[in-house]
Design a protein around this motif. Sequence first.
Motif, PDB file in Angstrom:
ATOM      1  N   UNK A 145      50.416  -0.076  14.352  1.00  0.00           N
ATOM      2  CA  UNK A 145      50.195  -1.435  14.881  1.00  0.00           C
ATOM      3  C   UNK A 145      51.265  -1.797  15.916  1.00  0.00           C
ATOM      4  N   UNK A 146      50.833  -2.514  16.935  1.00  0.00           N
ATOM      5  CA  UNK A 146      51.762  -3.093  17.908  1.00  0.00           C
ATOM      6  C   UNK A 146      51.293  -4.509  18.214  1.00  0.00           C
ATOM      7  N   UNK A 147      52.223  -5.429  18.247  1.00  0.00           N
ATOM      8  CA  UNK A 147      51.875  -6.839  18.438  1.00  0.00           C
ATOM      9  C   UNK A 147      51.409  -7.079  19.877  1.00  0.00           C
ATOM     10  N   UNK A 148      50.223  -7.665  20.061  1.00  0.00           N
ATOM     11  CA  UNK A 148      49.757  -7.979  21.420  1.00  0.00           C
ATOM     12  C   UNK A 148      50.672  -9.012  22.083  1.00  0.00           C
ATOM     13  N   UNK A 149      50.717  -9.042  23.410  1.00  0.00           N
ATOM     14  CA  UNK A 149      51.562 -10.041  24.086  1.00  0.00           C
ATOM     15  C   UNK A 149      51.102 -11.456  23.782  1.00  0.00           C
ATOM     16  N   UNK A 150      52.095 -12.344  23.686  1.00  0.00           N
ATOM     17  CA  UNK A 150      51.871 -13.771  23.431  1.00  0.00           C
ATOM     18  C   UNK A 150      51.227 -14.021  22.070  1.00  0.00           C
ATOM     19  N   UNK A 151      51.438 -13.112  21.118  1.00  0.00           N
ATOM     20  CA  UNK A 151      50.944 -13.315  19.755  1.00  0.00           C
ATOM     21  C   UNK A 151      52.052 -13.019  18.761  1.00  0.00           C
ATOM     22  N   UNK A 152      51.968 -13.674  17.602  1.00  0.00           N
ATOM     23  CA  UNK A 152      52.958 -13.476  16.549  1.00  0.00           C
ATOM     24  C   UNK A 152      52.511 -12.366  15.606  1.00  0.00           C
ATOM     25  N   UNK A 153      53.455 -11.530  15.200  1.00  0.00           N
ATOM     26  CA  UNK A 153      53.122 -10.396  14.331  1.00  0.00           C
ATOM     27  C   UNK A 153      52.495 -10.867  13.030  1.00  0.00           C
ATOM     28  N   UNK A 154      53.044 -11.919  12.425  1.00  0.00           N
ATOM     29  CA  UNK A 154      52.578 -12.348  11.112  1.00  0.00           C
ATOM     30  C   UNK A 154      51.104 -12.735  11.161  1.00  0.00           C
ATOM     31  N   UNK A 155      50.743 -13.552  12.140  1.00  0.00           N
ATOM     32  CA  UNK A 155      49.358 -14.016  12.211  1.00  0.00           C
ATOM     33  C   UNK A 155      48.409 -12.913  12.659  1.00  0.00           C
TER      34      UNK A 155
END
Length: 433
Positions: A145-155
């Motif tokens: 997994x990699x966090x998309x830009x402008x998004x929070x990892x938790x959500x």
Amino acid sequence: MGEGGNAGVNSTNTVKSVKAVPQRKDNSPLAAPSEKKGGQPDKDKKKDAPHPRMQFDDENRVEKAKKRSVVKQTESRNRVELFRHLPQYEHGTRLPDLESKFFQLNSVHPAVYKVGMQYLAGNISGGNNRCMAMLQAFQESIKDYSTPPEKALIRDLTAKINSYVSFLIECRPLSMSMGNAIRLLKTRIAKLPLSLSEAEAKASLVSDIDRFISEKIMLADKVIVKQAVTKIRDGDVLLTYASSSAVEMILLHAHELGKQFRVVIVDSRPKLEGQKLLRRLVQKGISCTYTHINAVSYVMHEVTRVFLGASSILSNGTVYSRVGSACVAMVANQFRVPVLICCEAYKFHERVQLDSICSNELGDPDAISNVPGRKDINYLDGWSNSENLRPLNLMYDATPSDYVSVIITDYGMIPPTSVPVIVREYGREYLWV
């Protein structure tokens, strides 16, 4: 007069400051939106509430679920009316459709897809095996997994897990123990410190899943085996039903300790899981007797102990296990034979259930129409073309607590009446973290 004048002034000011109260069609006032002590409105409270279980006799919900579904699901024409609230689909059409969509399912991680395929094909069975396979698939998806830009990892990661869970449910309904494990994982994700980097957060979640598998499943089984072996004495005749991994480990460990006993394996169609257990026990040199469930009352008179596994233990002491377990426990109770249930604590659930109708799983009806190894028995071939025939293949049943002598778990040996005490006192945080 002075008091009356003041009262009139206060009432006038009050009327001016009060907002208009919305009215129903019958002119009765609607209640104003309430708030929590911390000031959280009701609409936020609804977000935190768990979604209700899917009722498949609700046409609107079914249509919405079909639009979101990944797996092609064709409703069975010969549905059993009593179980219309449960999914009843044609099993033969789903696996080929899912295989053809392998390269189209970008939202499903390959590890989760593989596990879903194995659930659908029936290659992974047993509560512990299904739960571990799911958690290990989630592990692989978290690593990639990699966090998309402008998004929070938790959500975003929670949303990913939710989509994976929805896909697995379409392949096969989740067990209660799997639901507990998913709840733990979501709680861990929500409690990740914001100060952690993405790599540290992912490493923490992977470590939590490893610890859950090792402590709540592997180590728990070892504790159960150590306690249950003390209940086996030389000369005992032990009866078990179908195949339970925990019961198998108990029998093998007792044999390794040199205890002299005999095992009666009761089995039933369509899975005939007891045959595989029989082969493994006989290879280890354990004396065994094999019979079907219709003869359980004939063999029970020589049995001294009954060991059964469980898919879940409910809060009212009801044992939710593979179909046929309730019949075996009832016959044992009639013969005054103690029934010992072997179940890990992570399978305990706060739900209360009195029957096997409101919540259950329906297996492939073709499984009960076919007899393994006997192609000449084909009386039910083409049964789907008959409107008056509705085969029912129930997967689980509910054993009342009155038929259970003791529950052997990793927290000790407890009576069925103590199950709600464990669920309440230790709570989810203690049991599954």
